[in-house]
Design a protein around this motif. Structure first.
Motif, short mmCIF file in Angstrom:
data_model
loop_
_atom_site.label_atom_id
_atom_site.label_comp_id
_atom_site.label_asym_id
_atom_site.label_seq_id
_atom_site.Cartn_x
_atom_site.Cartn_y
_atom_site.Cartn_z
N ASN A 165 -15.75 29.95 30.34
CA ASN A 165 -15.34 28.85 29.25
C ASN A 165 -16.11 27.38 29.69
OD1 ASN A 165 -12.86 29.49 28.03
ND2 ASN A 165 -12.63 30.56 29.81
N GLN A 166 -16.79 27.59 30.98
CA GLN A 166 -17.79 26.17 31.12
C GLN A 166 -18.71 25.99 30.26
OE1 GLN A 166 -20.83 26.96 34.26
NE2 GLN A 166 -19.77 29.09 34.44
N MET A 167 -19.01 27.05 29.26
CA MET A 167 -20.00 26.75 28.41
C MET A 167 -19.53 26.34 27.18
SD MET A 167 -22.54 28.06 29.73
CE MET A 167 -23.40 29.29 30.90
N LEU A 168 -18.10 26.07 26.94
CA LEU A 168 -17.69 25.41 25.94
C LEU A 168 -17.89 23.79 26.24
CD1 LEU A 168 -14.52 27.37 25.01
CD2 LEU A 168 -16.63 27.07 23.53
N ALA A 169 -17.56 23.51 27.48
CA ALA A 169 -17.74 22.09 27.84
C ALA A 169 -19.29 21.71 27.79
CB ALA A 169 -17.36 21.80 29.31
N ALA A 170 -20.11 22.75 28.10
CA ALA A 170 -21.49 22.13 28.01
C ALA A 170 -21.85 22.03 26.61
CB ALA A 170 -22.43 23.45 28.74
N GLY A 171 -21.36 22.70 25.56
CA GLY A 171 -21.79 22.40 24.25
C GLY A 171 -21.00 21.23 23.70
N ALA A 172 -19.60 21.19 23.84
CA ALA A 172 -18.82 20.20 23.09
C ALA A 172 -19.17 18.79 23.74
CB ALA A 172 -17.15 20.50 23.11
N GLN A 173 -19.00 18.79 25.15
CA GLN A 173 -19.14 17.32 25.80
C GLN A 173 -20.83 17.03 25.76
OE1 GLN A 173 -16.10 19.20 26.82
NE2 GLN A 173 -15.61 17.81 25.21
N GLY A 174 -21.51 18.08 25.79
CA GLY A 174 -22.90 17.89 25.54
C GLY A 174 -23.58 17.24 24.37
N TYR A 175 -22.94 17.40 23.18
CA TYR A 175 -23.51 16.97 22.03
C TYR A 175 -22.74 15.54 21.67
CZ TYR A 175 -20.23 18.40 18.18
OH TYR A 175 -19.24 18.53 17.28
N THR A 176 -21.54 15.29 22.48
CA THR A 176 -21.05 14.17 22.27
C THR A 176 -21.48 13.08 23.09
OG1 THR A 176 -18.79 15.25 22.09
CG2 THR A 176 -18.85 12.77 22.34
N PHE A 177 -21.82 13.16 24.67
CA PHE A 177 -22.81 12.53 25.20
C PHE A 177 -24.13 12.14 24.54
CE2 PHE A 177 -20.21 13.31 29.26
CZ PHE A 177 -19.74 11.87 29.54
N ALA A 178 -24.76 13.23 23.99
CA ALA A 178 -25.89 13.28 23.50
C ALA A 178 -26.15 12.20 22.28
CB ALA A 178 -26.75 14.69 23.26
N ASN A 179 -25.13 12.38 21.33
CA ASN A 179 -25.07 11.30 20.13
C ASN A 179 -24.80 10.00 20.75
OD1 ASN A 179 -25.48 12.60 17.40
ND2 ASN A 179 -24.63 14.24 18.63
N ALA A 180 -23.92 9.99 21.73
CA ALA A 180 -23.76 8.26 22.33
C ALA A 180 -25.02 7.78 22.90
CB ALA A 180 -22.44 8.51 23.36
N GLY A 181 -25.91 8.61 23.58
CA GLY A 181 -27.02 8.05 24.11
C GLY A 181 -27.89 7.86 22.93
N GLU A 182 -28.33 8.70 22.09
CA GLU A 182 -28.92 8.47 20.93
C GLU A 182 -29.00 7.43 20.11
OE1 GLU A 182 -32.21 9.17 18.06
OE2 GLU A 182 -31.79 9.81 20.41
N ILE A 183 -27.54 6.84 19.86
CA ILE A 183 -27.27 5.65 19.15
C ILE A 183 -27.41 4.47 20.18
CG2 ILE A 183 -25.25 4.56 18.29
CD1 ILE A 183 -23.92 7.18 17.57
N MET A 184 -27.23 4.55 21.25
CA MET A 184 -27.58 3.55 22.29
C MET A 184 -28.69 3.50 22.76
SD MET A 184 -24.80 1.99 22.55
CE MET A 184 -25.33 0.92 23.46
N ARG A 185 -29.81 4.20 22.32
CA ARG A 185 -31.34 4.38 22.72
C ARG A 185 -31.64 2.68 22.97
NH1 ARG A 185 -34.29 8.79 22.73
NH2 ARG A 185 -36.45 8.52 23.20
N ASP A 186 -32.08 2.19 22.04
CA ASP A 186 -32.71 0.92 22.01
C ASP A 186 -32.33 -0.10 23.11
OD1 ASP A 186 -34.38 1.82 20.16
OD2 ASP A 186 -33.65 0.86 18.62
N TYR A 187 -30.79 -0.06 23.05
CA TYR A 187 -30.27 -1.04 24.00
C TYR A 187 -30.51 -0.46 25.27
CZ TYR A 187 -26.69 -4.02 26.08
OH TYR A 187 -25.87 -4.79 26.99
N TYR A 188 -30.22 0.64 25.34
CA TYR A 188 -30.09 1.53 26.78
C TYR A 188 -31.47 1.20 27.64
CZ TYR A 188 -27.85 5.12 29.83
OH TYR A 188 -26.97 5.66 30.81
N GLN A 189 -32.59 1.78 26.93
CA GLN A 189 -33.85 1.74 27.36
C GLN A 189 -34.41 0.27 27.61
OE1 GLN A 189 -36.73 4.25 25.43
NE2 GLN A 189 -36.59 3.12 23.59
N ASN A 190 -34.13 -0.73 26.70
CA ASN A 190 -34.53 -1.96 26.69
C ASN A 190 -33.87 -2.73 27.98
OD1 ASN A 190 -36.20 -1.78 24.62
ND2 ASN A 190 -34.85 -2.43 23.12
N LYS A 191 -32.54 -2.41 28.02
CA LYS A 191 -31.77 -3.16 29.11
C LYS A 191 -32.13 -2.62 30.69
CE LYS A 191 -28.04 -5.88 29.84
NZ LYS A 191 -27.90 -7.12 29.22
#
Length: 464
Positions: A165-191
């Motif tokens: 079941n850990q693999m479900l967390a790796a997938g579902a929370q993985g792509y949620t965090f990744a999409n958050a980071g992708e949207i925040m990319r410019d702010y995140y790396q500039n900051k």
């Protein structure tokens, strides 16, 4: 932003000549039908960030419509719901786990139980506040989103459990965090570019390694042991992290898995039969791999497929020569037909927004169904887990629509401008609009099913 030149993006179906022959007066001729052979995509990509679920043009369009008041009322309503979400408080504080534990936590957690709700909550918060930063320009949302992600990078070492079941967390929370980071990319790396670099490394180490391991080994079981949703969430995560980290090999791995993978996320295994709509519309509908299991999981499979297809299509817009990135169009719009099958069976006639009243559009006996033999005589060590599905599942979860229909309707009706083929997806989207996302309301609740898909499709995609 990093740009790359496309050097190769070919996917062709070659004819593998078989040996069945026949002689005639002109000599020997081959009568065997050619066999399709998949040639993997090996492409280098251009990354015009953000380019996962949504791109900058999407954010610009929605923000402009909200600012000038031209947004449809449903979009305004969902925007208000997002701002009122308990996950978008500017003062939001994350609750970090040293290990995300989904499944059997015996010997891992102090109480022996699983603990992953915190990761679901915080990934959703990071994503939702990222959306609000893009749509409002309010840096308080950006700071809160980055604060959540930095806290998890600093405190979380991995994902564990004593079962799969850990693999479900790796997938579902993985792509949620990744999409958050992708949207925040410019702010995140500039900051703070160091923090962004650490975040990308954390995504690779904690999530991507498990995503690929699951798709490659399937926990040592036979390739089709795990239901389609297991593959799909891990495909979503690995793909989104590939975009986030600009890793061509990761992106190509998911593209090739979608078209020719070993598990049930492979398009020809995800779909188990194509039929004509029994309601007489003339449309084609397609049975999902989980249609005979239960409708909750069948709809999860469709919803996560929608998220995967949306990410791939958005990414295709900065890589137009790679036609294989248009998962929506694969196998003659196969996922649209899959959506139609599931939507049809889960819709009521005259239902209210929550889809609780009215008669069903169709009955189980009217739904065409190919017998599905799950893990019968398979290679798995456990020989007691097989099942044979002979009809669509008419279970208690029927009718409890999940977000994702807005993605299907928007793509086929508004982007591709097809005149038909999405009748029931449109009805499902209409009934749910505004679909919202994970906001603590009674619609989705707070269990894992509420966090399997990103939601907020009405806000970002709906147009009249």
């Amino acid at each position: 932003m990093k740009g790359k030149t496309m050097i190769l993006s070919s996917l062709v179906l070659l004819s593998a000549v078989q040996t069945s022959c026949q002689e005639n007066e002109f000599g020997t001729i081959d009568l065997t039908m050619p066999e399709e052979v998949y040639v993997p995509v090996e492409a280098e990509y251009t990354y015009n960030h953000p380019c996962a679920m949504f791109n900058q043009a999407d954010f610009d369009r929605v923000k402009k419509s909200l600012d000038d008041g031209t947004a449809p009322q449903a979009v305004k309503d969902e925007f208000a719901a997002l701002k009122n979400s308990r996950y978008t408080l500017k003062s939001y504080q994350p609750t970090v786990l040293e290990y995300i534990v989904r499944g059997d936590g015996t010997g891992i957690t102090a109480d022996g139980k699983e603990h992953y709700q915190e990761a679901m909550n915080d990934a959703a918060a990071a994503y939702q506040m990222a959306l609000l930063w893009k749509l409002t320009g309010d840096e308080a949302y950006a700071e809160a989103s980055v604060r959540v992600m930095n806290a998890w990078v600093a405190g979380c070492k991995g994902i564990k459990s004593n079962d799969a079941n850990q693999m479900l967390a790796a997938g579902a929370q993985g792509y949620t965090f990744a999409n958050a980071g992708e949207i925040m990319r410019d702010y995140y790396q500039n900051k703070n570019p160091q923090d962004f670099a650490k975040f990308k490394e954390w995504m690779l180490t904690v999530f991507a390694t498990k995503n690929k391991d699951f798709m490659t080994r399937h926990q040592g079981t036979c390739d089709e042991h795990y239901w389609s949703n297991w593959d799909l969430v891990n495909m979503c995560s690995y793909f989104a992290i590939g975009i986030l980290t600009e890793d061509d090999e990761m992106v190509n791995f998911v593209v090739n898995y979608f078209y020719n993978g070993v598990g049930n996320g492979y398009i020809k295994k995800l779909i188990r039969g194509t039929f004509t709509d029994p309601m007489g519309s003339g449309e084609s509908i397609a049975q999902n791999q989980e249609s005979g299991r239960d409708q909750g999981h069948a709809m999860m499979s469709v919803a996560v497929t929608a998220n995967l297809c949306q990410m791939a299509y958005t990414f295709s817009l900065c890589n137009p020569s790679v036609s294989q990135l248009d998962f929506f169009a694969a196998d003659d719009n196969a996922v649209m037909k899959m959506g139609e099958y599931t939507a049809l069976f889960n819709l009521r006639d005259g239902a209210d927004q929550d889809n609780k009243i009215g008669s069903w559009l169709t009955t189980p006996d009217k739904m065409p169904f190919n017998e599905f033999r799950y893990c019968v005589d398979c290679a798995c060590k456990d020989k007691n887990h097989s099942a044979i599905h002979t009809a669509v599942a008419n279970d208690e979860g029927r009718g409890e629509l999940r977000p994702g229909w807005e993605i299907f309707y928007n793509h086929y009706a508004k982007v591709k401008k097809l005149g038909s083929g999405y009748k029931y997806a449109k009805q499902a989207a209409d009934k749910m609009r505004p679909e919202c996302g994970v906001d603590g309301s009674d619609r989705y609740g707070t269990n894992s099913g509420a966090f399997d898909q990103l939601g907020w499709g009405t806000l970002m995609l709906y147009r009249e």
